[in-house]
Design a protein around this motif. Structure first.
Motif, PDB file in Angstrom:
ATOM      1  N   ASN A  49      -5.443 -13.724  -0.925  1.00 57.41           N
ATOM      2  CA  ASN A  49      -6.684 -14.254  -1.496  1.00 57.41           C
ATOM      3  C   ASN A  49      -6.695 -14.021  -3.003  1.00 57.41           C
ATOM      4  OD1 ASN A  49      -6.886 -11.397  -0.882  1.00 57.41           O
ATOM      5  ND2 ASN A  49      -8.965 -11.544  -1.631  1.00 57.41           N
ATOM      6  N   SER A  50      -7.453 -14.821  -3.726  1.00 60.49           N
ATOM      7  CA  SER A  50      -7.479 -14.621  -5.177  1.00 60.49           C
ATOM      8  C   SER A  50      -8.358 -13.409  -5.491  1.00 60.49           C
ATOM      9  CB  SER A  50      -8.034 -15.865  -5.865  1.00 60.49           C
ATOM     10  OG  SER A  50      -9.363 -16.052  -5.480  1.00 60.49           O
ATOM     11  N   ILE A  51      -7.873 -12.566  -6.378  1.00 61.93           N
ATOM     12  CA  ILE A  51      -8.639 -11.360  -6.712  1.00 61.93           C
ATOM     13  C   ILE A  51      -8.973 -11.360  -8.200  1.00 61.93           C
ATOM     14  CG2 ILE A  51      -7.733  -9.935  -4.826  1.00 61.93           C
ATOM     15  CD1 ILE A  51      -5.761  -8.723  -6.794  1.00 61.93           C
ATOM     16  N   SER A  52     -10.036 -10.661  -8.520  1.00 68.98           N
ATOM     17  CA  SER A  52     -10.513 -10.632  -9.908  1.00 68.98           C
ATOM     18  C   SER A  52      -9.595  -9.758 -10.763  1.00 68.98           C
ATOM     19  CB  SER A  52     -11.923 -10.056  -9.951  1.00 68.98           C
ATOM     20  OG  SER A  52     -11.870  -8.666  -9.664  1.00 68.98           O
TER      21      SER A  52
ATOM     22  N   ASN B 152      -7.493  -6.309  -9.730  1.00 71.89           N
ATOM     23  CA  ASN B 152      -6.062  -6.259 -10.032  1.00 71.89           C
ATOM     24  C   ASN B 152      -5.697  -4.979 -10.791  1.00 71.89           C
ATOM     25  OD1 ASN B 152      -3.567  -7.479  -9.719  1.00 71.89           O
ATOM     26  ND2 ASN B 152      -3.621  -8.319 -11.786  1.00 71.89           N
TER      27      ASN B 152
ATOM     28  N   SER C   7     -17.135 -11.665  -1.782  1.00 72.39           N
ATOM     29  CA  SER C   7     -15.798 -12.243  -1.557  1.00 72.39           C
ATOM     30  C   SER C   7     -15.123 -11.739  -0.291  1.00 72.39           C
ATOM     31  CB  SER C   7     -14.878 -11.934  -2.748  1.00 72.39           C
ATOM     32  OG  SER C   7     -15.365 -12.542  -3.907  1.00 72.39           O
TER      33      SER C   7
ATOM     34  N   ASN D 169      -4.277  -7.551   2.335  1.00 72.70           N
ATOM     35  CA  ASN D 169      -4.382  -9.003   2.092  1.00 72.70           C
ATOM     36  C   ASN D 169      -4.902  -9.841   3.257  1.00 72.70           C
ATOM     37  OD1 ASN D 169      -3.383  -8.520  -0.455  1.00 72.70           O
ATOM     38  ND2 ASN D 169      -1.267  -8.879   0.166  1.00 72.70           N
TER      39      ASN D 169
END
Length: 248
Positions: free
Chosen positions: A2-5, A9, A134, A140
């Motif tokens: 998933n896309s993470i901020s 990160n 989110s 993950n």
């Protein structure tokens, strides 16, 4: 994945760097178990080393954010409304005895709202994390709290006082690591957690993980950052758990 901020990160990278020290030092514990002096001083040093790495890494890109940490207390920087909340090793007594059940816990709180939370178990290489709105993740993969409704099938954790209070009504464990207890509730491994007089650095990341995994957590905002009484579980059993722990 998933896309993470960017913030999460940074937290993941900081954890990965700090965990190298933990894994190396944990490997030394066996030798210290048999020495007269014992491992306590050694573990305190590890705690401080790990905290130092986390603070350095998190400060690289957010130089003005403040900190609340277990070892150093409050570190006030120019931005006091944005605050990293850190426990370098939650479960130090387990660590000290060579028991591989402890975790790094990091949360980011902005304007009194938890935005990101991360609990990393370096020995099992298990990472639990969540971001506001989110969802919650384990290595993950998206996770949810359990959906159990029957208390007899549920497993709860607390400290030794909580275990005494709730046995035999609830199946209880005392694992010695609140951060992982909460992360496990978020991932559905455990069904509920309750604890009195606990500190924000032990629970901040886990609270967000459970929240984002669809669970229910008591309002901790009324307590400040220390001596917090917390109740957390899946939504189906929350009221039943409150009933059993009302005099705790």
């Amino acid at each position: 994945m998933n896309s993470i901020s960017p913030n999460l990160n940074i937290m993941i990278k900081a954890c990965e760097k700090a965990s190298k020290v933990i894994i190396r030092d944990f490997g030394e514990i066996e030798n210290l178990q048999v020495s007269k002096k014992g491992p306590r001083d050694f573990v305190t040093k590890t705690d401080k080393k790990v905290e130092k790495i986390l603070i350095e890494e998190l400060s690289k890109s957010k130089k003005n954010y403040s900190f609340i940490t277990e070892e150093s207390g409050k570190i006030k920087n120019s931005n006091e409304d944005s605050c990293w909340i850190i426990d370098p090793i939650d479960g130090t007594i387990n660590f000290m005895h060579g028991i591989p059940h402890f975790a790094i816990s990091i949360a980011l709180r902005i304007n009194d709202e938890l935005k990101c939370g991360l609990v990393f178990d370096p020995i099992k290489n298990e990472m639990f994390y969540a971001e506001k709105k989110s969802g919650a993740y384990f290595n993950n993969h998206r996770v949810r709290v359990s959906s159990k409704t029957n208390l007899e099938e549920c497993l709860f954790t607390s400290n030794s006082d909580g275990v005494k209070h709730a046995t035999p009504q609830l199946n209880m464990r005392n694992t010695g690591c609140a951060a992982l207890d909460l992360a496990y509730v978020g991932a559905g491994r455990l069904d509920g957690f309750f604890h009195n007089n606990i500190n924000i650095w032990d629970i901040a990341a886990g609270v967000l993980i459970i929240d984002e995994a669809g669970g229910k957590v008591s309002d901790i905002s009324k307590f400040g950052d220390e001596a917090i009484n917390i109740r957390a579980s899946n939504g189906n059993i929350y009221q039943k758990m409150l009933e059993i722990t009302k005099n705790f």
